[in-house]
Write a protein that holds these residues in place. Structure first.
Motif, PDB file in Angstrom:
ATOM      1  N   ARG A  91       0.854  -1.192   0.000  1.00 14.06           N
ATOM      2  CA  ARG A  91       0.000   0.000   0.000  1.00 14.06           C
ATOM      3  C   ARG A  91       0.889   1.240   0.000  1.00 14.06           C
ATOM      4  NH1 ARG A  91      -3.154  -3.144   4.205  1.00 14.06           N
ATOM      5  NH2 ARG A  91      -1.767  -2.138   5.665  1.00 14.06           N
ATOM      6  N   GLY A  92       0.883   1.950  -1.119  1.00  7.56           N
ATOM      7  CA  GLY A  92       1.693   3.150  -1.258  1.00  7.56           C
ATOM      8  C   GLY A  92       0.840   4.397  -1.329  1.00  7.56           C
ATOM      9  N   ARG A  93       1.196   5.306  -2.233  1.00  5.60           N
ATOM     10  CA  ARG A  93       0.539   6.610  -2.359  1.00  5.60           C
ATOM     11  C   ARG A  93      -0.955   6.470  -2.632  1.00  5.60           C
ATOM     12  NH1 ARG A  93      -0.811  10.635  -6.256  1.00  5.60           N
ATOM     13  NH2 ARG A  93      -0.430   9.206  -7.964  1.00  5.60           N
ATOM     14  N   VAL A  94      -1.720   7.337  -2.011  1.00  7.09           N
ATOM     15  CA  VAL A  94      -3.170   7.390  -2.215  1.00  7.09           C
ATOM     16  C   VAL A  94      -3.445   8.103  -3.531  1.00  7.09           C
ATOM     17  CG1 VAL A  94      -5.340   8.217  -1.269  1.00  7.09           C
ATOM     18  CG2 VAL A  94      -3.522   7.490   0.270  1.00  7.09           C
TER      19      VAL A  94
ATOM     20  N   ASP B 172      -3.763  14.624   3.612  1.00  5.02           N
ATOM     21  CA  ASP B 172      -2.458  14.931   4.187  1.00  5.02           C
ATOM     22  C   ASP B 172      -1.682  13.620   4.307  1.00  5.02           C
ATOM     23  OD1 ASP B 172      -0.258  15.779   5.557  1.00  5.02           O
ATOM     24  OD2 ASP B 172      -1.344  16.636   7.250  1.00  5.02           O
ATOM     25  N   ILE B 173      -0.858  13.307   3.308  1.00  7.07           N
ATOM     26  CA  ILE B 173      -0.141  12.021   3.340  1.00  7.07           C
ATOM     27  C   ILE B 173       1.011  12.030   4.342  1.00  7.07           C
ATOM     28  CG2 ILE B 173      -0.787  11.337   1.015  1.00  7.07           C
ATOM     29  CD1 ILE B 173       2.127  12.034   0.209  1.00  7.07           C
ATOM     30  N   GLY B 174       1.326  13.194   4.870  1.00  5.80           N
ATOM     31  CA  GLY B 174       2.325  13.263   5.932  1.00  5.80           C
ATOM     32  C   GLY B 174       1.828  12.633   7.218  1.00  5.80           C
TER      33      GLY B 174
ATOM     34  N   LEU C 140       7.804   9.115  -1.385  1.00  4.12           N
ATOM     35  CA  LEU C 140       6.943  10.239  -1.057  1.00  4.12           C
ATOM     36  C   LEU C 140       7.637  11.304  -0.212  1.00  4.12           C
ATOM     37  CD1 LEU C 140       3.799   8.120  -0.096  1.00  4.12           C
ATOM     38  CD2 LEU C 140       4.297   9.179  -2.293  1.00  4.12           C
ATOM     39  N   ALA C 141       8.925  11.164   0.003  1.00  7.11           N
ATOM     40  CA  ALA C 141       9.645  12.108   0.867  1.00  7.11           C
ATOM     41  C   ALA C 141       9.629  13.504   0.268  1.00  7.11           C
ATOM     42  CB  ALA C 141      11.081  11.646   1.050  1.00  7.11           C
ATOM     43  N   ASN C 142       9.579  14.498   1.161  1.00  7.26           N
ATOM     44  CA  ASN C 142       9.555  15.880   0.723  1.00  7.26           C
ATOM     45  C   ASN C 142      10.201  16.746   1.788  1.00  7.26           C
ATOM     46  OD1 ASN C 142       8.784  18.042  -1.016  1.00  7.26           O
ATOM     47  ND2 ASN C 142       7.039  16.769  -1.617  1.00  7.26           N
ATOM     48  N   TYR C 143      10.463  18.005   1.468  1.00 10.74           N
ATOM     49  CA  TYR C 143      11.165  18.889   2.380  1.00 10.74           C
ATOM     50  C   TYR C 143      10.254  19.714   3.281  1.00 10.74           C
ATOM     51  CZ  TYR C 143      15.421  17.725  -0.072  1.00 10.74           C
ATOM     52  OH  TYR C 143      16.482  17.046  -0.595  1.00 10.74           O
ATOM     53  N   SER C 144       8.974  19.790   2.982  1.00 10.50           N
ATOM     54  CA  SER C 144       8.076  20.567   3.831  1.00 10.50           C
ATOM     55  C   SER C 144       6.768  19.813   4.051  1.00 10.50           C
ATOM     56  CB  SER C 144       7.782  21.926   3.197  1.00 10.50           C
ATOM     57  OG  SER C 144       7.003  21.774   2.038  1.00 10.50           O
ATOM     58  N   ARG C 145       6.162  20.047   5.184  1.00 11.03           N
ATOM     59  CA  ARG C 145       4.900  19.386   5.505  1.00 11.03           C
ATOM     60  C   ARG C 145       3.773  19.860   4.601  1.00 11.03           C
ATOM     61  NH1 ARG C 145       4.389  16.752  10.627  1.00 11.03           N
ATOM     62  NH2 ARG C 145       6.331  16.851  11.766  1.00 11.03           N
ATOM     63  N   GLU C 146       3.835  21.115   4.191  1.00  7.88           N
ATOM     64  CA  GLU C 146       2.781  21.674   3.343  1.00  7.88           C
ATOM     65  C   GLU C 146       2.710  20.956   1.992  1.00  7.88           C
ATOM     66  OE1 GLU C 146       5.197  23.857   4.758  1.00  7.88           O
ATOM     67  OE2 GLU C 146       3.872  24.107   6.484  1.00  7.88           O
ATOM     68  N   SER C 147       3.855  20.518   1.490  1.00  9.81           N
ATOM     69  CA  SER C 147       3.863  19.840   0.196  1.00  9.81           C
ATOM     70  C   SER C 147       3.341  18.402   0.284  1.00  9.81           C
ATOM     71  CB  SER C 147       5.264  19.856  -0.408  1.00  9.81           C
ATOM     72  OG  SER C 147       6.161  19.195   0.445  1.00  9.81           O
ATOM     73  N   LEU C 148       3.138  17.910   1.498  1.00  5.25           N
ATOM     74  CA  LEU C 148       2.585  16.569   1.679  1.00  5.25           C
ATOM     75  C   LEU C 148       1.055  16.577   1.732  1.00  5.25           C
ATOM     76  CD1 LEU C 148       5.107  15.143   4.281  1.00  5.25           C
ATOM     77  CD2 LEU C 148       4.998  14.642   1.844  1.00  5.25           C
ATOM     78  N   VAL C 149       0.452  17.756   1.671  1.00  2.76           N
ATOM     79  CA  VAL C 149      -1.006  17.862   1.585  1.00  2.76           C
ATOM     80  C   VAL C 149      -1.351  17.896   0.105  1.00  2.76           C
ATOM     81  CG1 VAL C 149      -3.043  19.224   2.147  1.00  2.76           C
ATOM     82  CG2 VAL C 149      -1.144  19.102   3.763  1.00  2.76           C
TER      83      VAL C 149
END
Length: 158
Positions: free
Chosen positions: A47-50, A98-100, A125-134
């Motif tokens: 189970r990966g990205r939604v 919010d996948i974070g 799915l790694a990213n540098y900011s929490r906002e980009s995980l929404v």
């Protein structure tokens, strides 16, 4: 004087034990993957990205029933704003996840009555900011071809 010999003998014994362990493993094939160059083989139930799927005509499958948001154990992770279309049927005007904070449990996929939400095999799915995980509806929606392929792979009729 005897304690010094005991400590020395004990140290030599531990070094020999460590060298024996290294010797056991030195001729075995390596099991480490060189990750960026070689991708791991994922389990069929991974189970990966939604993602949101589309109908064959390119319209949204989501009927904005909000059952995915209700069943999500993370609380307010999924936000849906619904509207009625010209036929009087509901559709998701806004859909954000919010996948974070997502634990990728798959409950949203299991409870969806029209198979509009799926979990893909994408795991980077790694990213540098929490906002980009929404992720919003545009970022979540797959193409018609991707939707058909993933539903066939999961043995769900598209």
């Amino acid at each position: 004087m005897i304690k010094i010999f005991e400590k020395t003998f004990k140290g030599i014994k531990e070094i020999a034990r460590g060298m024996f362990t290294i010797g056991k493993h030195i001729f075995r094939p390596a099991i480490t993957l060189e990750y960026p160059e070689k991708k791991p083989e994922l389990n069929s139930r991974f189970r990966g990205r939604v993602a949101l799927t589309l109908n064959k005509d390119g319209s949204d499958k989501c009927i904005a029933c909000e059952s995915c948001a209700k069943v999500c154990p993370c609380g307010d992770l999924i936000h849906i704003e619904k509207e009625k279309n010209e036929n009087g049927k509901f559709f998701a005007k806004e859909f954000t996840i919010d996948i974070g904070r997502c634990i990728f449990c798959g409950n949203c996929q299991d409870v969806c009555p029209v198979n509009a939400i799926v979990l893909t095999k994408e795991f980077e799915l790694a990213n540098y900011s929490r906002e980009s995980l929404v992720l919003d509806k545009k970022q979540l929606t797959l193409t018609v071809e991707q939707s058909t392929d993933i539903l066939k792979e999961k043995e769900i009729s598209p």
